[in-house]
Motif scaffolding. Structure first.
Motif, PDB file in Angstrom:
ATOM      1  N   PRO A   1       0.822  -1.223   0.000  1.00 44.63           N
ATOM      2  CA  PRO A   1       0.000   0.000   0.000  1.00 44.63           C
ATOM      3  C   PRO A   1       0.857   1.276   0.000  1.00 44.63           C
ATOM      4  O   PRO A   1       0.519   2.264  -0.666  1.00 44.63           O
ATOM      5  N   THR A   2       1.973   1.243   0.731  1.00 37.79           N
ATOM      6  CA  THR A   2       2.883   2.397   0.748  1.00 37.79           C
ATOM      7  C   THR A   2       3.526   2.588  -0.615  1.00 37.79           C
ATOM      8  O   THR A   2       3.626   3.715  -1.123  1.00 37.79           O
ATOM      9  N   TYR A   3       3.960   1.495  -1.221  1.00 40.21           N
ATOM     10  CA  TYR A   3       4.575   1.587  -2.549  1.00 40.21           C
ATOM     11  C   TYR A   3       3.583   2.162  -3.570  1.00 40.21           C
ATOM     12  O   TYR A   3       3.956   2.973  -4.426  1.00 40.21           O
ATOM     13  N   ARG A   4       2.345   1.742  -3.476  1.00 36.56           N
ATOM     14  CA  ARG A   4       1.328   2.246  -4.406  1.00 36.56           C
ATOM     15  C   ARG A   4       1.104   3.742  -4.189  1.00 36.56           C
ATOM     16  O   ARG A   4       1.014   4.518  -5.144  1.00 36.56           O
ATOM     17  N   ALA A   5       1.038   4.154  -2.921  1.00 35.32           N
ATOM     18  CA  ALA A   5       0.850   5.575  -2.610  1.00 35.32           C
ATOM     19  C   ALA A   5       2.011   6.413  -3.160  1.00 35.32           C
ATOM     20  O   ALA A   5       1.803   7.499  -3.717  1.00 35.32           O
ATOM     21  N   LEU A   6       3.223   5.908  -3.021  1.00 37.12           N
ATOM     22  CA  LEU A   6       4.394   6.618  -3.545  1.00 37.12           C
ATOM     23  C   LEU A   6       4.350   6.689  -5.076  1.00 37.12           C
ATOM     24  O   LEU A   6       4.591   7.738  -5.667  1.00 37.12           O
ATOM     25  N   ARG A   7       4.049   5.564  -5.701  1.00 39.77           N
ATOM     26  CA  ARG A   7       4.021   5.493  -7.167  1.00 39.77           C
ATOM     27  C   ARG A   7       3.022   6.488  -7.739  1.00 39.77           C
ATOM     28  O   ARG A   7       3.272   7.126  -8.756  1.00 39.77           O
ATOM     29  N   GLU A   8       1.889   6.642  -7.063  1.00 36.86           N
ATOM     30  CA  GLU A   8       0.813   7.488  -7.587  1.00 36.86           C
ATOM     31  C   GLU A   8       0.959   8.958  -7.186  1.00 36.86           C
ATOM     32  O   GLU A   8       0.419   9.836  -7.865  1.00 36.86           O
ATOM     33  N   ASN A   9       1.696   9.232  -6.105  1.00 36.50           N
ATOM     34  CA  ASN A   9       1.794  10.605  -5.606  1.00 36.50           C
ATOM     35  C   ASN A   9       3.183  11.218  -5.716  1.00 36.50           C
ATOM     36  O   ASN A   9       3.328  12.363  -6.119  1.00 36.50           O
ATOM     37  N   GLU A  10       4.200  10.451  -5.333  1.00 37.78           N
ATOM     38  CA  GLU A  10       5.579  10.955  -5.364  1.00 37.78           C
ATOM     39  C   GLU A  10       6.507   9.863  -5.898  1.00 37.78           C
ATOM     40  O   GLU A  10       7.298   9.286  -5.145  1.00 37.78           O
ATOM     41  N   PRO A  11       6.409   9.554  -7.201  1.00 40.49           N
ATOM     42  CA  PRO A  11       7.177   8.429  -7.743  1.00 40.49           C
ATOM     43  C   PRO A  11       8.694   8.630  -7.723  1.00 40.49           C
ATOM     44  O   PRO A  11       9.442   7.657  -7.721  1.00 40.49           O
ATOM     45  N   VAL A  12       9.132   9.884  -7.716  1.00 43.08           N
ATOM     46  CA  VAL A  12      10.562  10.177  -7.508  1.00 43.08           C
ATOM     47  C   VAL A  12      10.607  10.942  -6.178  1.00 43.08           C
ATOM     48  O   VAL A  12      10.537  12.160  -6.124  1.00 43.08           O
ATOM     49  N   LYS A  13      10.695  10.188  -5.101  1.00 40.13           N
ATOM     50  CA  LYS A  13      10.498  10.732  -3.749  1.00 40.13           C
ATOM     51  C   LYS A  13      11.837  11.127  -3.113  1.00 40.13           C
ATOM     52  O   LYS A  13      12.737  10.295  -2.989  1.00 40.13           O
ATOM     53  N   ARG A  14      11.939  12.396  -2.726  1.00 42.18           N
ATOM     54  CA  ARG A  14      13.128  12.832  -1.993  1.00 42.18           C
ATOM     55  C   ARG A  14      12.922  12.510  -0.510  1.00 42.18           C
ATOM     56  O   ARG A  14      11.966  12.989   0.113  1.00 42.18           O
ATOM     57  N   LEU A  15      13.826  11.727   0.044  1.00 40.31           N
ATOM     58  CA  LEU A  15      13.717  11.319   1.446  1.00 40.31           C
ATOM     59  C   LEU A  15      14.434  12.329   2.341  1.00 40.31           C
ATOM     60  O   LEU A  15      15.269  13.107   1.871  1.00 40.31           O
ATOM     61  N   PRO A  16      14.123  12.314   3.650  1.00 39.16           N
ATOM     62  CA  PRO A  16      14.739  13.284   4.562  1.00 39.16           C
ATOM     63  C   PRO A  16      16.273  13.277   4.543  1.00 39.16           C
ATOM     64  O   PRO A  16      16.894  14.306   4.789  1.00 39.16           O
ATOM     65  N   ASN A  17      16.879  12.117   4.256  1.00 39.28           N
ATOM     66  CA  ASN A  17      18.351  12.046   4.264  1.00 39.28           C
ATOM     67  C   ASN A  17      18.985  12.507   2.946  1.00 39.28           C
ATOM     68  O   ASN A  17      20.198  12.381   2.760  1.00 39.28           O
ATOM     69  N   GLY A  18      18.162  13.019   2.021  1.00 42.58           N
ATOM     70  CA  GLY A  18      18.702  13.545   0.773  1.00 42.58           C
ATOM     71  C   GLY A  18      18.755  12.548  -0.374  1.00 42.58           C
ATOM     72  O   GLY A  18      19.063  12.909  -1.508  1.00 42.58           O
ATOM     73  N   THR A  19      18.441  11.281  -0.101  1.00 46.59           N
ATOM     74  CA  THR A  19      18.427  10.274  -1.166  1.00 46.59           C
ATOM     75  C   THR A  19      17.081  10.317  -1.898  1.00 46.59           C
ATOM     76  O   THR A  19      16.136  10.961  -1.446  1.00 46.59           O
ATOM     77  N   VAL A  20      17.011   9.612  -3.013  1.00 48.85           N
ATOM     78  CA  VAL A  20      15.797   9.585  -3.827  1.00 48.85           C
ATOM     79  C   VAL A  20      15.304   8.140  -3.939  1.00 48.85           C
ATOM     80  O   VAL A  20      16.104   7.213  -4.097  1.00 48.85           O
ATOM     81  N   PHE A  21      13.979   7.954  -3.855  1.00 48.17           N
ATOM     82  CA  PHE A  21      13.358   6.625  -3.835  1.00 48.17           C
ATOM     83  C   PHE A  21      12.434   6.512  -5.046  1.00 48.17           C
ATOM     84  O   PHE A  21      11.501   7.288  -5.203  1.00 48.17           O
ATOM     85  N   LEU A  22      12.712   5.528  -5.927  1.00 50.42           N
ATOM     86  CA  LEU A  22      11.964   5.355  -7.182  1.00 50.42           C
ATOM     87  C   LEU A  22      10.989   4.185  -7.084  1.00 50.42           C
ATOM     88  O   LEU A  22      11.350   3.115  -6.597  1.00 50.42           O
ATOM     89  N   THR A  23       9.758   4.384  -7.591  1.00 54.38           N
ATOM     90  CA  THR A  23       8.756   3.316  -7.505  1.00 54.38           C
ATOM     91  C   THR A  23       8.110   2.963  -8.846  1.00 54.38           C
ATOM     92  O   THR A  23       7.344   2.004  -8.919  1.00 54.38           O
ATOM     93  N   ARG A  24       8.385   3.712  -9.922  1.00 57.64           N
ATOM     94  CA  ARG A  24       7.772   3.421 -11.220  1.00 57.64           C
ATOM     95  C   ARG A  24       8.649   2.481 -12.040  1.00 57.64           C
ATOM     96  O   ARG A  24       9.876   2.630 -12.096  1.00 57.64           O
TER      97      ARG A  24
END
Length: 410
Positions: free
Chosen positions: A27-50
């Motif tokens: 469910p979290t992965y789906r939320a990220l994919r649909e809302n913030e697919p290239v997500k900047r995390l607090p530590n400065g890294t980027v999280f990809l879900t698409r």
């Protein structure tokens, strides 16, 4: 998409995961994919879900580096874990990656893997006999985890009476790859690398004195590859040789254990698909591909940008650490119709469980063979098996599997 999903995506932090996430991250992965697919995390890294963003990243080895020296130096310091993870095949760029991969792939040729099938069948049938005699089983310890350790032990020709520590060493080293590593986990990982290296030094010394058949023995092949001349790009240092033996065990151990465990649990939870496979045993190959997609054994990959580059509509600076979420990409509806549905006949099924591009898993044909033999023979022997009690997840985000699955065999 409702507000709670947007909130889930907005608040996601890979370094602060909840028990609910470990139980079911999708469910979290789906939320990220649909809302913030290239997500900047607090530590400065980027999280990809698409899916498409992962494929782009995997295939552009020039802009997205696999070399982990810069990323792992602050994480591990000057330790055995740092030396191991920056020397092994998976965390290197060409030419080092190309050289080691060529030697390993030579020992994992289609002919070599086909030659392993009778031994794997014999191993699996022996485990099934022991389970039948006992009348019940713990799916991971009694079955799933026992298969890859023996197969890789055979590949490296490790004597049977010396294999007992291999699984614990592997789990300890891989456990230290999680996004957050406690001092205890780091200490266990470092001790495992040291102990494993000490063991391999003696094994390599014995093999130099008495080489095996390079067509079947990967260790002999890697040793002999060192001496194939200085100029042909196939010379391994002693350090590279030892660390890539560790890598071979680690790469094929927990991921294949998870494939078998996740696959049998998914069939139990989808009884229509389980029955379909029992009635159509020739569907085992597409079934294994769906197990790899639906519950990917390895859920995360990592790269670092070498230059300023745009990805998925977001500009990334050089030196940005990028996490590729395989588990999310493999449920991307843009690539997989009805991605939350477990369908053993799904085709096409271009999942990314083995990555893609230059770093596509060197052992994927062997993993597929082990999974197909283990799951099809378990199902044929115990068609009425059922998960009893509550399976325990491994508590990891990178490697998704079970620590224990109590099981009745009907």
């Amino acid at each position: 998409m409702n507000a709670s999903a947007k909130e889930l995506a907005a608040n996601f932090d890979l370094e602060k995961l909840t028990p609910e996430f470990y139980d079911d991250p999708y469910p979290t992965y789906r939320a990220l994919r649909e809302n913030e697919p290239v997500k900047r995390l607090p530590n400065g890294t980027v999280f990809l879900t698409r899916y498409d963003d992962l494929v782009t990243t995997y295939k552009n080895t020039k802009s997205f580096s696999s070399d982990k020296k810069r990323e792992f130096a602050p994480k591990y310091g000057d330790t055995p874990l740092y030396e191991h993870h920056t020397t092994s095949l998976v965390f290197n760029d060409p030419p080092a990656h190309t050289r080691v991969r060529r030697l390993i792939m030579g020992a994992l040729s289609p002919r070599a893997i086909a030659g392993m099938e009778p031994d794997i069948v014999k191993l699996v049938d022996g485990l099934l006999d022991a389970i039948a005699a006992k009348g019940a089983c713990e799916l991971i310890d009694d079955f799933a985890a026992s298969i890859p350790i023996e197969v890789i032990g055979n590949l490296l020709d490790v004597p049977h009476d010396e294999r007992e520590p291999l699984r614990d060493w592997s789990l300890a080293i891989l456990g230290a790859l999680e996004p957050v590593v406690s001092p205890e986990v780091a200490a266990r990982g470092n001790k495992a690398v040291k102990d494993f290296l000490a063991y391999l030094e003696t094994l390599v010394a014995r093999r130099r004195q008495k080489p095996g058949n390079p067509e079947r023995d990967v260790l002999t092949r890697l040793i002999q590859g060192e001496g194939n001349g200085e100029e042909n790009g196939e010379r391994l240092t002693e350090k590279e040789l030892l660390h890539n033996c560790i890598f071979l065990l680690n790469a094929g151990h927990e991921t294949t254990t998870n494939l078998i465990g996740n696959g049998l649990v998914a069939l139990h939870r989808n009884p229509d698909q389980k029955q379909r496979l029992i009635e159509n045993s020739d569907m085992i190959k597409t079934a294994v591909e769906e197990m790899l997609r639906y519950e990917s054994s390895n859920q995360l990959g990592n790269r670092m940008t070498t230059e300023k580059i745009e990805l998925g509509g977001v500009m990334l600076d050089a030196g940005t650490s990028v996490t590729l979420c395989i588990g999310a990409a493999n449920r991307d509806p843009a690539q997989f119709p009805e991605p939350e549905r477990f369908d053993i006949a799904r085709t096409p099924n271009r999942h990314l469980a083995f990555a893609t591009g230059a770093h596509q898993c060197a052992g994927m044909a062997l993993a597929r063979l082990e999974g197909a033999i283990a799951i099809s023979r378990f199902l044929a022997r115990f068609p009425n098996y059922a998960v009893s009690g509550h399976p325990v997840r491994g508590g990891r985000v990178r490697f998704r599997g079970f620590l224990s699955v109590p099981c009745s065999i009907g």
